[in-house]
Design a protein around this motif. Structure first.
Motif, PDB file in Angstrom:
ATOM      1  N   ASP A   1     -23.985   3.340 -23.217  1.00  0.00           N
ATOM      2  CA  ASP A   1     -23.187   2.150 -22.875  1.00  0.00           C
ATOM      3  C   ASP A   1     -23.328   1.827 -21.390  1.00  0.00           C
ATOM      4  N   PHE A   2     -23.256   2.874 -20.569  1.00  0.00           N
ATOM      5  CA  PHE A   2     -23.366   2.672 -19.127  1.00  0.00           C
ATOM      6  C   PHE A   2     -24.735   2.104 -18.759  1.00  0.00           C
ATOM      7  N   LEU A   3     -25.779   2.660 -19.386  1.00  0.00           N
ATOM      8  CA  LEU A   3     -27.130   2.192 -19.073  1.00  0.00           C
ATOM      9  C   LEU A   3     -27.344   0.748 -19.493  1.00  0.00           C
ATOM     10  N   ARG A   4     -26.714   0.357 -20.605  1.00  0.00           N
ATOM     11  CA  ARG A   4     -26.851  -1.027 -21.051  1.00  0.00           C
ATOM     12  C   ARG A   4     -26.259  -1.968 -20.001  1.00  0.00           C
ATOM     13  N   PHE A   5     -25.204  -1.503 -19.336  1.00  0.00           N
ATOM     14  CA  PHE A   5     -24.577  -2.331 -18.308  1.00  0.00           C
ATOM     15  C   PHE A   5     -25.307  -2.234 -16.967  1.00  0.00           C
ATOM     16  N   ALA A   6     -25.619  -0.989 -16.541  1.00  0.00           N
ATOM     17  CA  ALA A   6     -26.087  -0.799 -15.171  1.00  0.00           C
ATOM     18  C   ALA A   6     -27.567  -0.435 -15.085  1.00  0.00           C
ATOM     19  N   GLY A   7     -28.202  -0.210 -16.218  1.00  0.00           N
ATOM     20  CA  GLY A   7     -29.602   0.219 -16.190  1.00  0.00           C
ATOM     21  C   GLY A   7     -30.528  -0.914 -15.795  1.00  0.00           C
ATOM     22  N   ARG A   8     -31.802  -0.585 -15.673  1.00  0.00           N
ATOM     23  CA  ARG A   8     -32.762  -1.622 -15.323  1.00  0.00           C
ATOM     24  C   ARG A   8     -32.925  -2.592 -16.484  1.00  0.00           C
ATOM     25  N   ILE A   9     -32.919  -3.879 -16.177  1.00  0.00           N
ATOM     26  CA  ILE A   9     -33.137  -4.886 -17.217  1.00  0.00           C
ATOM     27  C   ILE A   9     -34.418  -5.627 -16.888  1.00  0.00           C
TER      28      ILE A   9
ATOM     29  N   GLU B   1      -2.312 -11.603 -14.812  1.00  0.00           N
ATOM     30  CA  GLU B   1      -2.609 -10.453 -13.938  1.00  0.00           C
ATOM     31  C   GLU B   1      -3.877  -9.713 -14.381  1.00  0.00           C
ATOM     32  N   ASN B   2      -4.285  -9.888 -15.652  1.00  0.00           N
ATOM     33  CA  ASN B   2      -5.519  -9.222 -16.108  1.00  0.00           C
ATOM     34  C   ASN B   2      -6.769 -10.061 -15.865  1.00  0.00           C
ATOM     35  N   LEU B   3      -6.562 -11.365 -15.735  1.00  0.00           N
ATOM     36  CA  LEU B   3      -7.696 -12.284 -15.667  1.00  0.00           C
ATOM     37  C   LEU B   3      -8.740 -11.905 -14.607  1.00  0.00           C
TER      38      LEU B   3
ATOM     39  N   PHE C   1     -13.867  -8.743 -16.035  1.00  0.00           N
ATOM     40  CA  PHE C   1     -15.309  -8.494 -15.884  1.00  0.00           C
ATOM     41  C   PHE C   1     -15.586  -7.172 -15.160  1.00  0.00           C
ATOM     42  N   ASP C   2     -14.528  -6.446 -14.790  1.00  0.00           N
ATOM     43  CA  ASP C   2     -14.714  -5.143 -14.128  1.00  0.00           C
ATOM     44  C   ASP C   2     -15.196  -4.114 -15.148  1.00  0.00           C
ATOM     45  N   ALA C   3     -16.154  -3.273 -14.726  1.00  0.00           N
ATOM     46  CA  ALA C   3     -16.627  -2.221 -15.605  1.00  0.00           C
ATOM     47  C   ALA C   3     -15.463  -1.297 -15.956  1.00  0.00           C
ATOM     48  N   TYR C   4     -15.332  -0.998 -17.221  1.00  0.00           N
ATOM     49  CA  TYR C   4     -14.340  -0.068 -17.786  1.00  0.00           C
ATOM     50  C   TYR C   4     -12.919  -0.620 -17.834  1.00  0.00           C
ATOM     51  N   PHE C   5     -12.738  -1.918 -17.553  1.00  0.00           N
ATOM     52  CA  PHE C   5     -11.396  -2.481 -17.772  1.00  0.00           C
ATOM     53  C   PHE C   5     -11.248  -2.839 -19.248  1.00  0.00           C
ATOM     54  N   THR C   6     -10.289  -2.222 -19.900  1.00  0.00           N
ATOM     55  CA  THR C   6     -10.050  -2.535 -21.309  1.00  0.00           C
ATOM     56  C   THR C   6      -8.565  -2.433 -21.626  1.00  0.00           C
ATOM     57  N   THR C   7      -8.096  -3.244 -22.575  1.00  0.00           N
ATOM     58  CA  THR C   7      -6.724  -3.121 -23.060  1.00  0.00           C
ATOM     59  C   THR C   7      -6.739  -2.653 -24.512  1.00  0.00           C
ATOM     60  N   LYS C   8      -7.938  -2.256 -24.977  1.00  0.00           N
ATOM     61  CA  LYS C   8      -8.068  -1.909 -26.400  1.00  0.00           C
ATOM     62  C   LYS C   8      -8.212  -0.413 -26.597  1.00  0.00           C
ATOM     63  N   LYS C   9      -7.560   0.076 -27.645  1.00  0.00           N
ATOM     64  CA  LYS C   9      -7.739   1.468 -28.027  1.00  0.00           C
ATOM     65  C   LYS C   9      -9.188   1.619 -28.488  1.00  0.00           C
ATOM     66  N   GLY C  10      -9.902   2.518 -27.839  1.00  0.00           N
ATOM     67  CA  GLY C  10     -11.293   2.731 -28.250  1.00  0.00           C
ATOM     68  C   GLY C  10     -12.272   1.732 -27.633  1.00  0.00           C
ATOM     69  N   GLY C  11     -11.781   0.813 -26.783  1.00  0.00           N
ATOM     70  CA  GLY C  11     -12.696  -0.122 -26.110  1.00  0.00           C
ATOM     71  C   GLY C  11     -13.401   0.575 -24.954  1.00  0.00           C
TER      72      GLY C  11
ATOM     73  N   LEU D   1     -16.912  -2.299 -21.260  1.00  0.00           N
ATOM     74  CA  LEU D   1     -18.231  -2.647 -20.721  1.00  0.00           C
ATOM     75  C   LEU D   1     -18.809  -3.891 -21.395  1.00  0.00           C
ATOM     76  N   GLY D   2     -18.094  -4.431 -22.385  1.00  0.00           N
ATOM     77  CA  GLY D   2     -18.594  -5.610 -23.100  1.00  0.00           C
ATOM     78  C   GLY D   2     -18.799  -6.804 -22.172  1.00  0.00           C
ATOM     79  N   LEU D   3     -17.728  -7.214 -21.484  1.00  0.00           N
ATOM     80  CA  LEU D   3     -17.821  -8.404 -20.622  1.00  0.00           C
ATOM     81  C   LEU D   3     -18.702  -8.195 -19.390  1.00  0.00           C
ATOM     82  N   PRO D   4     -18.593  -7.033 -18.695  1.00  0.00           N
ATOM     83  CA  PRO D   4     -19.514  -6.848 -17.562  1.00  0.00           C
ATOM     84  C   PRO D   4     -20.976  -6.875 -17.994  1.00  0.00           C
ATOM     85  N   THR D   5     -21.270  -6.343 -19.177  1.00  0.00           N
ATOM     86  CA  THR D   5     -22.649  -6.389 -19.674  1.00  0.00           C
ATOM     87  C   THR D   5     -23.046  -7.839 -19.959  1.00  0.00           C
ATOM     88  N   THR D   6     -22.129  -8.584 -20.573  1.00  0.00           N
ATOM     89  CA  THR D   6     -22.392 -10.000 -20.856  1.00  0.00           C
ATOM     90  C   THR D   6     -22.674 -10.767 -19.563  1.00  0.00           C
TER      91      THR D   6
END
Ligand SMILES: Nc1ncnc2c1ncn2[C@@H]1O[C@H](COP(=O)(O)OP(=O)(O)OP(=O)(O)O)[C@@H](O)[C@H]1O
Ligand SMILES: [Mg+2]
Length: 248
Positions: A89-97, A192-194, A198-208, A211-216
């Motif tokens: 998951d981390f590599l998908r966000f921060a790895g080389r693209i 306050e969350n807005l 897009f911050d890496a690892y910000f989630t309000t979901k159990k099991g989230g 990294l979805g939005l930062p990757t997007t």
């Protein structure tokens, strides 16, 4: 269906936005180099760990009276898998693209994703509506990555409507950009969350992963594009994605 258009950006804001985009991409490029090195160092020992845990499990398979050890082994294997998943998951966000782009119609990609998501949307009582530009905006896209970027937005939208609702996807072409609006009638995002979504690892979901939005955003910015969000708690959320048109 009518919706008011958000105002087009004025020039100074556009320029500020552009320098922010470049700063972020540079930062990620640096991080990507480190990440690729770190991932390489971690992947091999992780595979060895996993393999040896499996062998140990086989060794113990027919040994009586070691149930507790077997349970512990199962836990260890699960944790090794989790580490591997975290790394991926981390590599998908921060790895080389490296973008492998081709000229494609944005509408066709949206339609494919809508077909793909139809069963899941139906299961969540979510109606997907599309309003696609007759001009058929064309962009240079890495189709797989771009689909992944949109899919993250669409999944978030479905997840934001636990009691069902409407997911509207619109496309249009304006001022050299293909613009996509992805709007849901879900729970919305508290003010306050807005600034943090897009911050890496910000989630309000159990099991989230968060990294979805930062990757997007990374994928869209690698394409020279831009993503913005507006949200009304209790009413819904609207993401706006901009990608340069081929002939823009
Ligand atoms: N359409 C939306 N409606 C309401 N909240 C949203 C929406 N999209 C994103 N969010 C908020 O932004 C947070 C971050 O989203 P992101 O996609 O990065 O991670 P996630 O969805 O929590 O985890 P993952 O993508 O790994 O499942 C979410 O936890 C949620 O609070
Ligand atoms: Mg998500």
């Amino acid at each position: 269906m009518t919706m008011t258009e958000p105002q087009e950006d004025k020039r100074p804001r556009r320029m500020r936005r552009e320098s922010e985009r470049i700063a972020r991409l540079n930062q990620l490029a640096d991080m990507g180099k480190l990440a690729a090195g770190l991932a390489h160092e971690l992947k091999n020992p992780l595979s060895t760990l996993k393999l040896n845990l499996q062998l140990l499990e086989e060794d113990l398979a027919d040994v009586p009276g070691v149930e507790r050890s077997k349970t512990r082994l199962t836990t260890l294997k699960k944790e090794a898998d989790r580490l591997r998943q975290t790394l991926d998951d981390f590599l998908r966000f921060a790895g080389r693209i490296e973008l492998r782009t081709e000229e494609v119609g944005v509408n066709a990609i949206v339609e494919e994703l809508v077909d793909f998501l139809h069963p899941q949307a139906q299961a969540h009582k979510v109606r997907i509506l599309t309003s696609l530009s007759a001009e058929g905006p064309r962009c240079r896209l890495d189709v797989n990555l771009f689909k992944q970027a949109l899919l993250n937005l669409l999944l978030n939208a479905i997840q934001a409507m636990p009691k069902g609702g409407e997911l509207l996807i619109r496309s249009l072409a304006s001022k050299g950009q293909a613009i996509l609006y992805i709007s849901d009638t879900g729970m919305g995002i508290p003010a306050e969350n807005l600034p943090r979504i897009f911050d890496a690892y910000f989630t309000t979901k159990k099991g989230g992963t968060g990294l979805g939005l930062p990757t997007t955003r990374r994928i869209i910015e690698e394409h020279g594009g831009h993503i913005a969000v507006t949200s009304e708690p209790g009413q819904g959320t609207n993401f706006r994605v901009e990608i340069p048109l081929v002939d823009g």
